[in-house]
Design a protein around this motif. Sequence first.
Motif, PDB file in Angstrom:
ATOM      1  N   LYS A 242      36.081  40.708  39.902  1.00  0.00           N
ATOM      2  CA  LYS A 242      36.890  42.061  39.095  1.00  0.00           C
ATOM      3  C   LYS A 242      35.411  42.252  37.699  1.00  0.00           C
ATOM      4  CE  LYS A 242      41.017  43.196  36.791  1.00  0.00           C
ATOM      5  NZ  LYS A 242      42.254  42.427  36.614  1.00  0.00           N
ATOM      6  N   VAL A 243      35.951  43.921  37.362  1.00  0.00           N
ATOM      7  CA  VAL A 243      34.975  43.345  36.265  1.00  0.00           C
ATOM      8  C   VAL A 243      35.971  44.358  35.427  1.00  0.00           C
ATOM      9  CG1 VAL A 243      32.916  45.782  35.135  1.00  0.00           C
ATOM     10  CG2 VAL A 243      32.568  44.769  37.709  1.00  0.00           C
ATOM     11  N   VAL A 244      36.134  44.066  34.064  1.00  0.00           N
ATOM     12  CA  VAL A 244      36.960  44.707  32.826  1.00  0.00           C
ATOM     13  C   VAL A 244      35.999  44.612  31.883  1.00  0.00           C
ATOM     14  CG1 VAL A 244      38.550  43.560  34.102  1.00  0.00           C
ATOM     15  CG2 VAL A 244      37.442  42.117  32.085  1.00  0.00           C
ATOM     16  N   ASP A 245      36.321  45.159  30.592  1.00  0.00           N
ATOM     17  CA  ASP A 245      35.836  45.139  29.647  1.00  0.00           C
ATOM     18  C   ASP A 245      36.387  44.302  28.274  1.00  0.00           C
ATOM     19  OD1 ASP A 245      34.597  47.598  27.301  1.00  0.00           O
ATOM     20  OD2 ASP A 245      36.932  46.351  26.463  1.00  0.00           O
ATOM     21  N   PRO A 246      35.886  43.705  26.766  1.00  0.00           N
ATOM     22  CA  PRO A 246      36.516  42.796  26.240  1.00  0.00           C
ATOM     23  C   PRO A 246      37.254  42.828  25.650  1.00  0.00           C
ATOM     24  CG  PRO A 246      33.848  43.100  25.763  1.00  0.00           C
ATOM     25  CD  PRO A 246      34.815  43.346  26.975  1.00  0.00           C
ATOM     26  N   SER A 247      37.839  44.296  25.622  1.00  0.00           N
ATOM     27  CA  SER A 247      38.722  44.342  24.908  1.00  0.00           C
ATOM     28  C   SER A 247      40.961  43.854  26.606  1.00  0.00           C
ATOM     29  CB  SER A 247      39.774  45.876  24.647  1.00  0.00           C
ATOM     30  OG  SER A 247      39.082  46.831  25.601  1.00  0.00           O
ATOM     31  N   GLN A 248      39.950  44.358  27.573  1.00  0.00           N
ATOM     32  CA  GLN A 248      40.858  44.287  28.289  1.00  0.00           C
ATOM     33  C   GLN A 248      40.894  42.958  29.280  1.00  0.00           C
ATOM     34  OE1 GLN A 248      43.190  47.337  29.064  1.00  0.00           O
ATOM     35  NE2 GLN A 248      42.236  47.627  27.770  1.00  0.00           N
ATOM     36  N   LEU A 249      40.620  41.335  28.474  1.00  0.00           N
ATOM     37  CA  LEU A 249      40.414  40.596  29.503  1.00  0.00           C
ATOM     38  C   LEU A 249      41.465  39.686  27.835  1.00  0.00           C
ATOM     39  CD1 LEU A 249      38.381  38.783  31.086  1.00  0.00           C
ATOM     40  CD2 LEU A 249      37.649  37.588  29.034  1.00  0.00           C
ATOM     41  N   ASN A 250      42.344  39.284  29.871  1.00  0.00           N
ATOM     42  CA  ASN A 250      43.692  38.672  30.326  1.00  0.00           C
ATOM     43  C   ASN A 250      43.549  37.012  30.209  1.00  0.00           C
ATOM     44  OD1 ASN A 250      44.648  38.730  32.705  1.00  0.00           O
ATOM     45  ND2 ASN A 250      43.897  40.660  32.399  1.00  0.00           N
ATOM     46  N   VAL A 251      44.595  36.138  30.092  1.00  0.00           N
ATOM     47  CA  VAL A 251      44.460  34.910  29.939  1.00  0.00           C
ATOM     48  C   VAL A 251      44.821  34.704  32.131  1.00  0.00           C
ATOM     49  CG1 VAL A 251      45.833  32.338  30.240  1.00  0.00           C
ATOM     50  CG2 VAL A 251      45.472  34.404  27.975  1.00  0.00           C
ATOM     51  N   TYR A 252      45.217  35.314  32.543  1.00  0.00           N
ATOM     52  CA  TYR A 252      44.601  35.172  33.777  1.00  0.00           C
ATOM     53  C   TYR A 252      44.248  35.445  34.947  1.00  0.00           C
ATOM     54  CZ  TYR A 252      46.470  36.020  38.767  1.00  0.00           C
ATOM     55  OH  TYR A 252      47.057  35.781  40.326  1.00  0.00           O
ATOM     56  N   ASP A 253      42.907  36.604  34.604  1.00  0.00           N
ATOM     57  CA  ASP A 253      42.015  37.007  34.698  1.00  0.00           C
ATOM     58  C   ASP A 253      40.666  35.392  34.674  1.00  0.00           C
ATOM     59  OD1 ASP A 253      42.335  38.919  36.134  1.00  0.00           O
ATOM     60  OD2 ASP A 253      41.719  40.481  33.959  1.00  0.00           O
ATOM     61  N   VAL A 254      40.942  34.940  33.523  1.00  0.00           N
ATOM     62  CA  VAL A 254      40.407  34.190  33.085  1.00  0.00           C
ATOM     63  C   VAL A 254      40.607  32.474  33.832  1.00  0.00           C
ATOM     64  CG1 VAL A 254      39.447  32.427  31.225  1.00  0.00           C
ATOM     65  CG2 VAL A 254      39.195  34.440  30.237  1.00  0.00           C
ATOM     66  N   LEU A 255      41.955  32.202  34.082  1.00  0.00           N
ATOM     67  CA  LEU A 255      41.807  31.216  34.832  1.00  0.00           C
ATOM     68  C   LEU A 255      41.664  31.053  36.256  1.00  0.00           C
ATOM     69  CD1 LEU A 255      44.877  30.217  33.269  1.00  0.00           C
ATOM     70  CD2 LEU A 255      42.667  29.263  32.327  1.00  0.00           C
ATOM     71  N   ASP A 256      42.088  32.821  37.579  1.00  0.00           N
ATOM     72  CA  ASP A 256      42.250  32.895  38.366  1.00  0.00           C
ATOM     73  C   ASP A 256      40.987  32.904  38.633  1.00  0.00           C
ATOM     74  OD1 ASP A 256      43.075  33.685  41.084  1.00  0.00           O
ATOM     75  OD2 ASP A 256      42.645  35.192  40.264  1.00  0.00           O
ATOM     76  N   CYS A 257      39.514  32.989  38.449  1.00  0.00           N
ATOM     77  CA  CYS A 257      37.956  33.236  38.555  1.00  0.00           C
ATOM     78  C   CYS A 257      37.605  31.822  38.207  1.00  0.00           C
ATOM     79  CB  CYS A 257      37.481  33.998  37.502  1.00  0.00           C
ATOM     80  SG  CYS A 257      36.788  33.800  35.568  1.00  0.00           S
ATOM     81  N   ARG A 258      36.131  31.270  39.280  1.00  0.00           N
ATOM     82  CA  ARG A 258      35.592  30.372  39.049  1.00  0.00           C
ATOM     83  C   ARG A 258      34.843  30.630  37.525  1.00  0.00           C
ATOM     84  NH1 ARG A 258      33.532  28.259  44.296  1.00  0.00           N
ATOM     85  NH2 ARG A 258      32.478  26.347  43.452  1.00  0.00           N
ATOM     86  N   THR A 259      33.702  31.499  37.906  1.00  0.00           N
ATOM     87  CA  THR A 259      32.676  31.857  37.163  1.00  0.00           C
ATOM     88  C   THR A 259      33.029  33.305  36.141  1.00  0.00           C
ATOM     89  OG1 THR A 259      31.450  31.878  38.635  1.00  0.00           O
ATOM     90  CG2 THR A 259      30.125  32.015  36.330  1.00  0.00           C
ATOM     91  N   LEU A 260      32.543  32.978  34.445  1.00  0.00           N
ATOM     92  CA  LEU A 260      32.854  34.084  34.141  1.00  0.00           C
ATOM     93  C   LEU A 260      31.712  34.904  33.404  1.00  0.00           C
ATOM     94  CD1 LEU A 260      35.635  35.939  32.093  1.00  0.00           C
ATOM     95  CD2 LEU A 260      35.271  34.119  30.519  1.00  0.00           C
ATOM     96  N   LEU A 261      31.418  35.587  33.975  1.00  0.00           N
ATOM     97  CA  LEU A 261      29.931  36.520  33.633  1.00  0.00           C
ATOM     98  C   LEU A 261      30.264  37.020  33.139  1.00  0.00           C
ATOM     99  CD1 LEU A 261      27.424  36.324  34.514  1.00  0.00           C
ATOM    100  CD2 LEU A 261      27.404  38.037  36.382  1.00  0.00           C
ATOM    101  N   VAL A 262      29.277  37.253  30.962  1.00  0.00           N
ATOM    102  CA  VAL A 262      29.329  37.648  30.054  1.00  0.00           C
ATOM    103  C   VAL A 262      28.437  38.242  29.870  1.00  0.00           C
ATOM    104  CG1 VAL A 262      30.352  38.003  27.991  1.00  0.00           C
ATOM    105  CG2 VAL A 262      31.829  36.348  29.279  1.00  0.00           C
ATOM    106  N   SER A 263      28.402  39.413  28.992  1.00  0.00           N
ATOM    107  CA  SER A 263      27.612  39.956  29.482  1.00  0.00           C
ATOM    108  C   SER A 263      26.541  39.202  27.363  1.00  0.00           C
ATOM    109  CB  SER A 263      27.115  41.516  28.873  1.00  0.00           C
ATOM    110  OG  SER A 263      27.816  42.536  27.837  1.00  0.00           O
ATOM    111  N   GLN A 264      25.937  39.153  26.408  1.00  0.00           N
ATOM    112  CA  GLN A 264      26.053  38.850  25.078  1.00  0.00           C
ATOM    113  C   GLN A 264      26.484  39.662  24.376  1.00  0.00           C
ATOM    114  OE1 GLN A 264      22.678  37.258  23.255  1.00  0.00           O
ATOM    115  NE2 GLN A 264      21.314  37.541  24.796  1.00  0.00           N
ATOM    116  N   GLU A 265      26.270  42.030  24.590  1.00  0.00           N
ATOM    117  CA  GLU A 265      27.563  42.098  23.809  1.00  0.00           C
ATOM    118  C   GLU A 265      28.406  42.275  24.156  1.00  0.00           C
ATOM    119  OE1 GLU A 265      27.117  47.062  22.919  1.00  0.00           O
ATOM    120  OE2 GLU A 265      26.222  46.025  24.362  1.00  0.00           O
ATOM    121  N   ALA A 266      28.743  41.740  24.751  1.00  0.00           N
ATOM    122  CA  ALA A 266      30.873  42.199  25.428  1.00  0.00           C
ATOM    123  C   ALA A 266      31.151  40.359  24.947  1.00  0.00           C
ATOM    124  CB  ALA A 266      30.381  41.556  26.758  1.00  0.00           C
TER     125      ALA A 266
END
Length: 276
Positions: A242-266
């Motif tokens: 799933k590809v999201v913007d930092p303003s759209q990130l929520n708790v369910y997405d963070v807990l439902d994934c194994r890896t959170l891949l974030v760019s430096q700007e994000a």
Amino acid sequence: MPEKKKTPARARAARTAPRKTEPKAARPAARARVSARKPAPPAKAAAKKVDPDATLPSMRSPVAAPSDAATVEVVNARNERVGDRALHPEVFGVEVNDHLLYEAVKHYRAGGRAGTHATKNRALVAGSGRKLWRQKGTGRARIGSIRSPLWRHGGTVFGPQPRDYSYAMPSKARSAALRSALSQRASDGGLKVIDRFGIDEPKTKVLKGLLDQLGIEGKAVIVDHEPPDALVLSGRNLPGVKVVDPSQLNVYDVLDCRTLLVSQEALGKLEERLTP
């Protein structure tokens, strides 16, 4: 009429005589006896003098200095280390609140319910409204309509109707829950920071090769500041990505994934959004 009995003079004098009262001199002594039984109140402690020039301690819990904060390595698209990034302690280093995570996940799932379930009551079910037989004289139970809930093919009583399951949750509670989820993901090693994605064309194969190069398996959430269409279109065909913007990130997405891949700007935008 019978004559009234005369009251003796002695009785009349006793009634009109003033009551004997305790002398005023004896009252303070009685009060002294009563006060002697009660324990004396404790003496008030002397008030401490506060020096106005002294520095008062902060009421908030101590927060680690940026130099002591946890760091994460930053890699490029070839999975080569290009530097380190210090994580904000108030976003990625807070104590995990399990109950707050539960409330945030329940709030997210309740908002995703369609609520389109419906049943037919006696006014909506098909059938005539004619009275089948007369009220009395047949020996049978009285009946008014064939659509009665007591009969087969009749209406449903108190069945589910279309409704909205979403409800409001305080914004501060949502932010605190997201900070707890990010702290938990960072502590278990599920946070990965990339310099930039570098995907210029919408190719699912290119993004799949990037994830394989980084060693990411299973569900993954890609967070990029204002993700370009090429990145969004490349990730929508990958199951579990799933590809999201930092303003759209929520708790369910963070807990439902194994890896959170974030760019430096994000990552900077995310810390700016969640810093209390």
